[in-house]
Motif scaffolding. Sequence first.
Motif, short mmCIF file in Angstrom:
data_model
loop_
_atom_site.label_atom_id
_atom_site.label_comp_id
_atom_site.label_asym_id
_atom_site.label_seq_id
_atom_site.Cartn_x
_atom_site.Cartn_y
_atom_site.Cartn_z
N GLY A 155 0.78 -1.22 0.00
CA GLY A 155 0.00 0.00 0.00
C GLY A 155 0.82 1.28 0.00
N CYS A 156 2.07 1.19 -0.35
CA CYS A 156 2.94 2.37 -0.31
C CYS A 156 2.84 3.20 -1.58
N LEU A 157 3.13 4.48 -1.44
CA LEU A 157 3.23 5.38 -2.60
C LEU A 157 4.60 5.31 -3.24
N ALA A 158 5.59 4.86 -2.48
CA ALA A 158 6.96 4.86 -2.98
C ALA A 158 7.71 3.63 -2.49
N GLY A 159 8.67 3.21 -3.29
CA GLY A 159 9.53 2.10 -2.92
C GLY A 159 9.06 0.78 -3.48
N PRO A 160 9.89 -0.24 -3.33
CA PRO A 160 9.58 -1.55 -3.91
C PRO A 160 8.52 -2.31 -3.12
N VAL B 117 10.36 -10.79 7.91
CA VAL B 117 11.49 -10.73 6.98
C VAL B 117 11.22 -9.71 5.88
N ALA B 118 10.01 -9.73 5.32
CA ALA B 118 9.68 -8.78 4.25
C ALA B 118 9.70 -7.34 4.74
N LYS B 119 9.11 -7.10 5.90
CA LYS B 119 9.02 -5.74 6.44
C LYS B 119 10.39 -5.19 6.82
N VAL B 120 11.20 -5.98 7.51
CA VAL B 120 12.53 -5.50 7.91
C VAL B 120 13.39 -5.24 6.67
N THR B 121 13.34 -6.14 5.71
CA THR B 121 14.12 -5.96 4.48
C THR B 121 13.71 -4.68 3.77
N ARG B 122 12.41 -4.46 3.64
CA ARG B 122 11.93 -3.27 2.93
C ARG B 122 12.25 -2.00 3.70
N ASP B 123 12.04 -2.02 5.00
CA ASP B 123 12.32 -0.82 5.81
C ASP B 123 13.80 -0.46 5.74
N ARG B 124 14.68 -1.45 5.76
CA ARG B 124 16.12 -1.17 5.65
C ARG B 124 16.42 -0.52 4.30
N HIS C 22 17.91 3.40 3.60
CA HIS C 22 19.03 3.70 2.71
C HIS C 22 18.58 4.67 1.61
N ALA C 23 17.36 4.48 1.10
CA ALA C 23 16.84 5.37 0.06
C ALA C 23 16.71 6.80 0.56
N ASP C 24 16.49 6.97 1.86
CA ASP C 24 16.39 8.30 2.45
C ASP C 24 17.70 9.07 2.28
N GLU C 25 18.82 8.35 2.34
CA GLU C 25 20.11 8.99 2.13
C GLU C 25 20.32 9.35 0.66
N LEU C 26 19.83 8.52 -0.24
CA LEU C 26 20.01 8.75 -1.67
C LEU C 26 19.04 9.79 -2.23
N HIS C 27 17.88 9.90 -1.60
CA HIS C 27 16.83 10.83 -2.06
C HIS C 27 16.38 11.69 -0.87
N PRO C 28 17.20 12.62 -0.44
CA PRO C 28 16.84 13.43 0.73
C PRO C 28 15.67 14.36 0.44
N GLY C 29 14.92 14.66 1.48
CA GLY C 29 13.82 15.61 1.36
C GLY C 29 12.44 14.99 1.39
#
Length: 197
Positions: free
Chosen positions: A11-16, A138-145, A149-156
């Motif tokens: 149900g996310c707007l962003a990410g895999p 496993v799915a949630k922890v993997t995705r959250d991690r 990391h994406a937060d560092e690559l796409h700040p803001g």
Amino acid sequence: MVAGADEAGRGCLAGPLVAAAVLFDYERLTTRELRALATLNDSKQHKAEAREELYPLVLSSASRVTVVSRCVQGIDARGLHKTNLAALRDAIRGVTRGVPGEVMCLLDGFAVPEFERPQRPVVGGDATSAAIAAASIVAKVTRDRYMHHADELHPGWSFAEHVGYSTPVHREAIGRQGVSPLHRMSFQSTAYEQLAL
């Protein structure tokens, strides 16, 4: 032998979208492992710290674990439901491939097409099946991690805070900055309507 599969990020707007499957051989689990896994539940019912504690316990107790990720471009091209079913199928297929004998395959909510083994969709399965709950963790922890990391690559966009879900902070960031390469543009969301103004 019981295999469970679940996904995170549907149900996310962003990410895999991340699907995971976990295979348990209950006859080989030690009493200590069973006790450690006793708190398994739907990943959304645990705080992030508890999920991080359960994650290595699941990995060390499971006979096999498979994680499958589907990118934003694939979700937008094929549609969320088809992408979700394919990811769940690939994950459950990954943990059962080559396993002799019968394996009870449990999936949270959906039966998946083109799967060779008997399967049972369980509505609310992440709250009633340890194998599905383990896959959920496993799915949630993997995705959250990944999203941290994406937060560092796409700040803001504050991805580390909301991990892609449609929160007021996330919608405000979209209104201020537009969309990132991680946003799913096939979603119908009021967060995107403000961009047309």
